[in-house]
Scaffold this motif. Structure first.
Motif, PDB file in Angstrom:
ATOM      1  N   LEU A   1     -13.239   5.227  -8.861  1.00  0.00           N
ATOM      2  CA  LEU A   1     -13.232   6.319  -9.832  1.00  0.00           C
ATOM      3  C   LEU A   1     -11.795   6.796  -9.979  1.00  0.00           C
ATOM      4  O   LEU A   1     -10.964   6.564  -9.114  1.00  0.00           O
ATOM      5  N   SER A   2     -11.508   7.495 -11.037  1.00  0.00           N
ATOM      6  CA  SER A   2     -10.133   7.901 -11.278  1.00  0.00           C
ATOM      7  C   SER A   2     -10.049   9.391 -11.553  1.00  0.00           C
ATOM      8  O   SER A   2     -10.910   9.959 -12.213  1.00  0.00           O
ATOM      9  N   THR A   3      -9.017  10.009 -11.028  1.00  0.00           N
ATOM     10  CA  THR A   3      -8.680  11.381 -11.364  1.00  0.00           C
ATOM     11  C   THR A   3      -7.354  11.334 -12.099  1.00  0.00           C
ATOM     12  O   THR A   3      -6.444  10.600 -11.703  1.00  0.00           O
ATOM     13  N   GLU A   4      -7.230  12.094 -13.176  1.00  0.00           N
ATOM     14  CA  GLU A   4      -5.971  12.144 -13.903  1.00  0.00           C
ATOM     15  C   GLU A   4      -5.108  13.267 -13.345  1.00  0.00           C
ATOM     16  O   GLU A   4      -5.612  14.331 -12.963  1.00  0.00           O
TER      17      GLU A   4
ATOM     18  N   ASN B   1       0.818  -1.215   0.000  1.00  0.00           N
ATOM     19  CA  ASN B   1       0.000   0.000   0.000  1.00  0.00           C
ATOM     20  C   ASN B   1       0.857   1.273   0.000  1.00  0.00           C
ATOM     21  O   ASN B   1       0.334   2.373   0.009  1.00  0.00           O
ATOM     22  N   GLN B   2       2.196   1.107  -0.081  1.00  0.00           N
ATOM     23  CA  GLN B   2       3.100   2.239  -0.264  1.00  0.00           C
ATOM     24  C   GLN B   2       3.700   2.251  -1.673  1.00  0.00           C
ATOM     25  O   GLN B   2       4.598   3.020  -1.958  1.00  0.00           O
ATOM     26  N   THR B   3       3.182   1.394  -2.549  1.00  0.00           N
ATOM     27  CA  THR B   3       3.652   1.327  -3.933  1.00  0.00           C
ATOM     28  C   THR B   3       2.514   1.769  -4.847  1.00  0.00           C
ATOM     29  O   THR B   3       1.355   1.405  -4.639  1.00  0.00           O
ATOM     30  N   TRP B   4       2.879   2.546  -5.877  1.00  0.00           N
ATOM     31  CA  TRP B   4       1.910   3.152  -6.784  1.00  0.00           C
ATOM     32  C   TRP B   4       2.263   2.808  -8.216  1.00  0.00           C
ATOM     33  O   TRP B   4       3.432   2.840  -8.594  1.00  0.00           O
ATOM     34  N   ASN B   5       1.260   2.500  -9.011  1.00  0.00           N
ATOM     35  CA  ASN B   5       1.449   2.191 -10.428  1.00  0.00           C
ATOM     36  C   ASN B   5       1.059   3.421 -11.244  1.00  0.00           C
ATOM     37  O   ASN B   5      -0.108   3.817 -11.253  1.00  0.00           O
TER      38      ASN B   5
ATOM     39  N   ASN C   1      -2.929   2.644  -6.438  1.00  0.00           N
ATOM     40  CA  ASN C   1      -2.271   2.006  -5.302  1.00  0.00           C
ATOM     41  C   ASN C   1      -2.244   0.505  -5.541  1.00  0.00           C
ATOM     42  O   ASN C   1      -3.277  -0.103  -5.815  1.00  0.00           O
ATOM     43  N   THR C   2      -1.077  -0.114  -5.431  1.00  0.00           N
ATOM     44  CA  THR C   2      -0.978  -1.543  -5.724  1.00  0.00           C
ATOM     45  C   THR C   2      -1.496  -2.409  -4.580  1.00  0.00           C
ATOM     46  O   THR C   2      -1.898  -3.542  -4.806  1.00  0.00           O
ATOM     47  N   GLY C   3      -1.528  -1.898  -3.371  1.00  0.00           N
ATOM     48  CA  GLY C   3      -2.020  -2.687  -2.242  1.00  0.00           C
ATOM     49  C   GLY C   3      -3.516  -2.909  -2.295  1.00  0.00           C
ATOM     50  O   GLY C   3      -4.015  -3.971  -1.942  1.00  0.00           O
ATOM     51  N   TYR C   4      -4.248  -1.909  -2.754  1.00  0.00           N
ATOM     52  CA  TYR C   4      -5.708  -1.990  -2.782  1.00  0.00           C
ATOM     53  C   TYR C   4      -6.283  -1.925  -4.195  1.00  0.00           C
ATOM     54  O   TYR C   4      -7.494  -1.964  -4.370  1.00  0.00           O
ATOM     55  N   THR C   5      -5.433  -1.785  -5.212  1.00  0.00           N
ATOM     56  CA  THR C   5      -5.845  -1.691  -6.609  1.00  0.00           C
ATOM     57  C   THR C   5      -6.921  -0.615  -6.793  1.00  0.00           C
ATOM     58  O   THR C   5      -7.914  -0.810  -7.463  1.00  0.00           O
ATOM     59  N   LEU C   6      -6.706   0.515  -6.157  1.00  0.00           N
ATOM     60  CA  LEU C   6      -7.607   1.651  -6.288  1.00  0.00           C
ATOM     61  C   LEU C   6      -6.817   2.835  -6.824  1.00  0.00           C
ATOM     62  O   LEU C   6      -5.663   3.039  -6.451  1.00  0.00           O
ATOM     63  N   THR C   7      -7.440   3.623  -7.687  1.00  0.00           N
ATOM     64  CA  THR C   7      -6.755   4.787  -8.232  1.00  0.00           C
ATOM     65  C   THR C   7      -6.917   5.973  -7.285  1.00  0.00           C
ATOM     66  O   THR C   7      -7.838   6.025  -6.476  1.00  0.00           O
ATOM     67  N   THR C   8      -5.976   6.910  -7.403  1.00  0.00           N
ATOM     68  CA  THR C   8      -6.090   8.124  -6.608  1.00  0.00           C
ATOM     69  C   THR C   8      -7.219   8.966  -7.169  1.00  0.00           C
ATOM     70  O   THR C   8      -7.431   9.036  -8.365  1.00  0.00           O
ATOM     71  N   TYR C   9      -7.927   9.583  -6.276  1.00  0.00           N
ATOM     72  CA  TYR C   9      -9.132  10.321  -6.633  1.00  0.00           C
ATOM     73  C   TYR C   9      -9.230  11.522  -5.709  1.00  0.00           C
ATOM     74  O   TYR C   9      -8.934  11.431  -4.520  1.00  0.00           O
TER      75      TYR C   9
END
Length: 127
Positions: A77-80, A37-41, A53-61
């Motif tokens: 949901l996703s924010t660019e 959960n400290q790694t980001w794709n 976020n790779t720990g929860y497979t959720l995008t930053t929003y």
């Protein structure tokens, strides 16, 4: 300075790492713990990026995107975001409105704030 797609950790000027603490939580800065959960794709999306976020497979929003003090959280949901070189580091600006960028507060919570690129709270390194 070059930035590439893939898996990265995001480090604050205080040496903490951006972390999605829970599946529905906000992004906060915590000491390194080696958890996913400290790694980001980072993946390109046109001229912007999606950051997942790779720990929860959720995008930053950003809830209420485009308003200062909105929290940056994990969501389906996703924010660019626009990744902007900043004094040897990077800033993450709202893709639809460069007037707002991620800012790490004194409480270590990441929110949107008015873009002030010289502010340490908006200078993040990507490892």
């Amino acid at each position: 300075m070059s930035f590439s797609a893939g898996y990265h950790k995001i480090k604050t000027s205080s040496g903490k790492y951006l972390t999605l603490s829970t599946q529905t939580g906000t992004v906060t800065a915590l000491p390194a713990n080696g958890a996913t959960n400290q790694t980001w794709n980072f993946q390109p999306s046109g001229s912007n990026w999606t950051i997942t976020n790779t720990g929860y497979t959720l995008t930053t929003y950003a809830y209420s995107a485009g308003q200062a003090a909105s929290t940056v959280s994990g969501n389906t949901l996703s924010t660019e975001w626009t990744v902007v070189p900043n004094s040897g580091n990077y800033s993450f600006q709202l893709g639809s409105n460069a007037s707002f960028a991620w800012s790490v507060g004194t409480n270590d919570q990441v929110t949107l704030a008015g873009t002030q690129l010289q502010n340490d709270a908006q200078q993040l390194s990507v490892e």
